[in-house]
Scaffold this motif. Structure first.
Motif, PDB file in Angstrom:
ATOM      1  N   ASP A  12      14.778  -9.373  16.242  1.00  0.00           N
ATOM      2  CA  ASP A  12      15.874  -8.355  16.172  1.00  0.00           C
ATOM      3  C   ASP A  12      15.677  -7.096  15.315  1.00  0.00           C
ATOM      4  OD1 ASP A  12      17.186  -9.814  18.132  1.00  0.00           O
ATOM      5  OD2 ASP A  12      18.472 -11.010  16.669  1.00  0.00           O
ATOM      6  N   ILE A  13      14.670  -7.094  14.393  1.00  0.00           N
ATOM      7  CA  ILE A  13      14.489  -6.043  13.541  1.00  0.00           C
ATOM      8  C   ILE A  13      13.964  -4.826  14.121  1.00  0.00           C
ATOM      9  CG2 ILE A  13      13.348  -5.374  11.421  1.00  0.00           C
ATOM     10  CD1 ILE A  13      13.513  -8.297  10.390  1.00  0.00           C
ATOM     11  N   LYS A  14      14.556  -3.711  14.014  1.00  0.00           N
ATOM     12  CA  LYS A  14      13.972  -2.726  14.574  1.00  0.00           C
ATOM     13  C   LYS A  14      13.325  -1.470  13.687  1.00  0.00           C
ATOM     14  CE  LYS A  14      17.088  -2.572  18.415  1.00  0.00           C
ATOM     15  NZ  LYS A  14      18.106  -1.622  19.332  1.00  0.00           N
ATOM     16  N   ASN A  15      12.152  -0.964  14.216  1.00  0.00           N
ATOM     17  CA  ASN A  15      11.573   0.030  13.336  1.00  0.00           C
ATOM     18  C   ASN A  15      11.998   1.318  13.595  1.00  0.00           C
ATOM     19  OD1 ASN A  15      10.582   1.006  15.631  1.00  0.00           O
ATOM     20  ND2 ASN A  15       8.654  -0.044  15.392  1.00  0.00           N
ATOM     21  N   ALA A  16      11.506   2.190  12.713  1.00  0.00           N
ATOM     22  CA  ALA A  16      12.096   3.640  12.588  1.00  0.00           C
ATOM     23  C   ALA A  16      12.293   4.472  14.205  1.00  0.00           C
ATOM     24  CB  ALA A  16      11.188   4.425  11.681  1.00  0.00           C
ATOM     25  N   ALA A  17      11.190   3.909  15.058  1.00  0.00           N
ATOM     26  CA  ALA A  17      11.284   4.268  16.288  1.00  0.00           C
ATOM     27  C   ALA A  17      12.239   3.618  17.135  1.00  0.00           C
ATOM     28  CB  ALA A  17       9.851   4.106  16.999  1.00  0.00           C
ATOM     29  N   GLY A  18      13.102   2.850  16.540  1.00  0.00           N
ATOM     30  CA  GLY A  18      14.019   2.023  17.133  1.00  0.00           C
ATOM     31  C   GLY A  18      13.580   0.935  18.082  1.00  0.00           C
ATOM     32  N   ARG A  19      12.567   0.390  17.901  1.00  0.00           N
ATOM     33  CA  ARG A  19      11.908  -0.654  18.749  1.00  0.00           C
ATOM     34  C   ARG A  19      11.779  -1.975  17.841  1.00  0.00           C
ATOM     35  NH1 ARG A  19       8.571   3.424  20.652  1.00  0.00           N
ATOM     36  NH2 ARG A  19       6.718   3.069  19.051  1.00  0.00           N
ATOM     37  N   LEU A  47       1.280  -9.539   4.460  1.00  0.00           N
ATOM     38  CA  LEU A  47       1.374  -9.850   6.047  1.00  0.00           C
ATOM     39  C   LEU A  47       1.245  -8.982   7.060  1.00  0.00           C
ATOM     40  CD1 LEU A  47       4.696 -12.480   5.487  1.00  0.00           C
ATOM     41  CD2 LEU A  47       2.156 -13.178   5.462  1.00  0.00           C
ATOM     42  N   HIS A  48       1.306  -7.852   6.576  1.00  0.00           N
ATOM     43  CA  HIS A  48       1.074  -6.627   7.763  1.00  0.00           C
ATOM     44  C   HIS A  48      -0.410  -6.916   7.822  1.00  0.00           C
ATOM     45  CE1 HIS A  48       5.073  -4.953   6.568  1.00  0.00           C
ATOM     46  NE2 HIS A  48       5.106  -4.439   7.909  1.00  0.00           N
ATOM     47  N   MET A  49      -0.995  -6.708   6.844  1.00  0.00           N
ATOM     48  CA  MET A  49      -2.344  -6.623   6.938  1.00  0.00           C
ATOM     49  C   MET A  49      -3.023  -7.851   7.679  1.00  0.00           C
ATOM     50  SD  MET A  49      -3.289  -3.763   6.030  1.00  0.00           S
ATOM     51  CE  MET A  49      -2.973  -2.495   4.823  1.00  0.00           C
ATOM     52  N   THR A  50      -2.725  -8.967   7.265  1.00  0.00           N
ATOM     53  CA  THR A  50      -3.023 -10.118   7.885  1.00  0.00           C
ATOM     54  C   THR A  50      -2.638 -10.452   9.339  1.00  0.00           C
ATOM     55  OG1 THR A  50      -3.009 -11.309   5.734  1.00  0.00           O
ATOM     56  CG2 THR A  50      -3.029 -12.706   7.862  1.00  0.00           C
ATOM     57  N   CYS A  51      -1.471 -10.131   9.854  1.00  0.00           N
ATOM     58  CA  CYS A  51      -0.830 -10.470  10.999  1.00  0.00           C
ATOM     59  C   CYS A  51      -1.331  -9.344  12.071  1.00  0.00           C
ATOM     60  CB  CYS A  51       0.715 -10.223  10.917  1.00  0.00           C
ATOM     61  SG  CYS A  51       1.232 -11.686  10.094  1.00  0.00           S
ATOM     62  N   GLY A  52      -1.363  -8.039  11.599  1.00  0.00           N
ATOM     63  CA  GLY A  52      -1.902  -6.875  12.257  1.00  0.00           C
ATOM     64  C   GLY A  52      -3.305  -7.159  12.738  1.00  0.00           C
ATOM     65  N   ASN A  53      -3.954  -8.093  12.035  1.00  0.00           N
ATOM     66  CA  ASN A  53      -5.362  -8.166  12.434  1.00  0.00           C
ATOM     67  C   ASN A  53      -5.723  -9.569  12.884  1.00  0.00           C
ATOM     68  OD1 ASN A  53      -6.961  -5.440  11.894  1.00  0.00           O
ATOM     69  ND2 ASN A  53      -5.543  -6.055   9.925  1.00  0.00           N
ATOM     70  N   GLY A  54      -4.700 -10.422  13.055  1.00  0.00           N
ATOM     71  CA  GLY A  54      -4.635 -11.773  13.597  1.00  0.00           C
ATOM     72  C   GLY A  54      -5.396 -12.753  12.918  1.00  0.00           C
ATOM     73  N   HIS A  55      -5.336 -12.827  11.595  1.00  0.00           N
ATOM     74  CA  HIS A  55      -5.983 -13.469  10.671  1.00  0.00           C
ATOM     75  C   HIS A  55      -5.313 -14.976  10.497  1.00  0.00           C
ATOM     76  CE1 HIS A  55      -9.116 -10.801  10.537  1.00  0.00           C
ATOM     77  NE2 HIS A  55      -8.524  -9.752   9.776  1.00  0.00           N
ATOM     78  N   ILE A  56      -5.351 -15.905  11.236  1.00  0.00           N
ATOM     79  CA  ILE A  56      -4.833 -17.097  11.288  1.00  0.00           C
ATOM     80  C   ILE A  56      -4.847 -17.786  10.057  1.00  0.00           C
ATOM     81  CG2 ILE A  56      -4.390 -19.570  12.241  1.00  0.00           C
ATOM     82  CD1 ILE A  56      -3.186 -17.375  14.128  1.00  0.00           C
ATOM     83  N   ASP A  57      -6.246 -18.012   9.488  1.00  0.00           N
ATOM     84  CA  ASP A  57      -6.494 -18.713   8.358  1.00  0.00           C
ATOM     85  C   ASP A  57      -5.897 -18.318   7.045  1.00  0.00           C
ATOM     86  OD1 ASP A  57      -8.397 -16.592   8.675  1.00  0.00           O
ATOM     87  OD2 ASP A  57      -9.952 -17.415   7.388  1.00  0.00           O
ATOM     88  N   ASP A  85       0.885  -1.131   0.004  1.00  0.00           N
ATOM     89  CA  ASP A  85       0.016  -0.021  -0.052  1.00  0.00           C
ATOM     90  C   ASP A  85       0.889   1.151  -0.119  1.00  0.00           C
ATOM     91  OD1 ASP A  85       0.864   0.395   2.595  1.00  0.00           O
ATOM     92  OD2 ASP A  85      -1.145  -0.095   3.547  1.00  0.00           O
ATOM     93  N   ASP A  86       0.181   2.374   0.281  1.00  0.00           N
ATOM     94  CA  ASP A  86       1.196   3.531   0.335  1.00  0.00           C
ATOM     95  C   ASP A  86       2.235   3.622   1.257  1.00  0.00           C
ATOM     96  OD1 ASP A  86      -0.165   4.503  -2.042  1.00  0.00           O
ATOM     97  OD2 ASP A  86      -1.893   5.663  -1.242  1.00  0.00           O
ATOM     98  N   ASN A  87       1.768   2.889   2.153  1.00  0.00           N
ATOM     99  CA  ASN A  87       2.897   3.022   3.459  1.00  0.00           C
ATOM    100  C   ASN A  87       3.739   1.821   3.330  1.00  0.00           C
ATOM    101  OD1 ASN A  87       1.809   5.621   4.614  1.00  0.00           O
ATOM    102  ND2 ASN A  87       0.156   4.394   5.354  1.00  0.00           N
ATOM    103  N   ASN A 110       7.526  -1.771   6.595  1.00  0.00           N
ATOM    104  CA  ASN A 110       6.924  -0.663   6.069  1.00  0.00           C
ATOM    105  C   ASN A 110       7.492   0.421   6.224  1.00  0.00           C
ATOM    106  OD1 ASN A 110       6.374   0.039   8.770  1.00  0.00           O
ATOM    107  ND2 ASN A 110       4.173  -0.627   8.649  1.00  0.00           N
ATOM    108  N   SER A 111       6.939   1.895   5.823  1.00  0.00           N
ATOM    109  CA  SER A 111       7.498   2.953   5.807  1.00  0.00           C
ATOM    110  C   SER A 111       7.935   3.489   7.150  1.00  0.00           C
ATOM    111  CB  SER A 111       6.515   4.038   4.826  1.00  0.00           C
ATOM    112  OG  SER A 111       5.367   4.038   5.844  1.00  0.00           O
ATOM    113  N   ALA A 112       7.550   2.850   8.140  1.00  0.00           N
ATOM    114  CA  ALA A 112       7.744   3.037   9.515  1.00  0.00           C
ATOM    115  C   ALA A 112       8.731   2.109  10.208  1.00  0.00           C
ATOM    116  CB  ALA A 112       6.383   3.167  10.608  1.00  0.00           C
ATOM    117  N   GLY A 113       9.118   1.264   9.190  1.00  0.00           N
ATOM    118  CA  GLY A 113      10.367   0.270   9.528  1.00  0.00           C
ATOM    119  C   GLY A 113       9.743  -1.034  10.157  1.00  0.00           C
ATOM    120  N   SER A 114       8.548  -1.170  10.188  1.00  0.00           N
ATOM    121  CA  SER A 114       7.823  -2.057  11.300  1.00  0.00           C
ATOM    122  C   SER A 114       7.472  -3.322  10.063  1.00  0.00           C
ATOM    123  CB  SER A 114       6.574  -1.763  11.756  1.00  0.00           C
ATOM    124  OG  SER A 114       6.747  -0.767  12.766  1.00  0.00           O
ATOM    125  N   THR A 115       7.775  -4.349  10.678  1.00  0.00           N
ATOM    126  CA  THR A 115       7.565  -5.838  10.226  1.00  0.00           C
ATOM    127  C   THR A 115       6.207  -6.368  10.542  1.00  0.00           C
ATOM    128  OG1 THR A 115       8.437  -6.956  12.026  1.00  0.00           O
ATOM    129  CG2 THR A 115       9.972  -6.341   9.942  1.00  0.00           C
TER     130      THR A 115
END
Length: 193
Positions: free
Chosen positions: A114-121, A51-61, A44-46, A79-84
């Motif tokens: 170990d992957i850190k996002n743009a916020a360093g987390r 996998l971001h969409m699926t995992c962020g919303n907890g869709h196991i199937d 998407d634009d970000n 993504n653009s914020a460095g998050s996986t």
């Protein structure tokens, strides 16, 4: 070899929405029409992936369907914020999703932690930040612990009589949290304190 048509922007947007809203039939229809390779390139634009969409919303199937079809590199896509996708699973407290991502055969495995996002987390830092203790404990137990980050609580065996509960190995872990503070956790026989 089959030549697949390229998905239009509307097709890509519909796929991402299908992953977000747990519409497995629509995800399957996308694969039938455009092939499984197209799954790994849709963003998407970000820069969020399927996998971001699926995992962020907890869709196991949907995740179970996607994992064997996507490129393993998409598991560590940021993504653009460095998050996986694992960051998003941690933020939304989806333990089974996090476990599937880390344990996916052929994927990056525990290196995802170990992957850190743009916020360093890292995903662990996100779990700690929101107070998701169950997820933080699981992530710590899965992490690569080297000599610099852990040590035996009992440095000398002669300090503890034989046959006591301390015969099991305790590991004290120090992890920097989201605010830069050092958090300590002791792992003992599968339990943490």
């Amino acid at each position: 070899m089959t030549t697949w048509p390229l998905p239009a922007d509307d097709d890509k947007e519909n796929l991402l929405l299908s992953c977000r809203y747990d519409d497995l039939d629509e995800v399957r229809d996308f694969v039938t029409k455009f092939g499984s390779d197209a799954l790994s390139i849709v963003r998407d634009d970000n820069e969020n992936t399927v996998l971001h969409m699926t995992c962020g919303n907890g869709h196991i199937d949907v995740l179970d369907y996607l994992l064997p079809l996507v490129s393993p590199s998409i598991l560590s896509a940021q993504n653009s914020a460095g998050s996986t996708a694992l960051h998003w699973a941690a933020l939304n407290q989806h333990l089974e999703i996090a476990q599937k991502l880390v344990h996916f055969n052929g994927g990056p495995g525990i290196d995802l932690i170990d992957i850190k996002n743009a916020a360093g987390r890292s995903p662990l830092g996100e779990a700690e930040m929101i107070g998701w203790d169950e997820g933080a404990r699981w992530l710590v137990q899965e992490m690569k612990l080297d000599e610099a980050t852990h040590h035996d609580v009992n440095d000398s065996e002669e300090d503890t009589p034989m046959g006591t509960a301390q015969d099991t190995q305790d590991i004290e872990v120090e992890i920097q949290d989201a605010d830069g503070e050092v958090a300590k956790m002791t792992i003992s026989g599968g339990a943490t304190t």
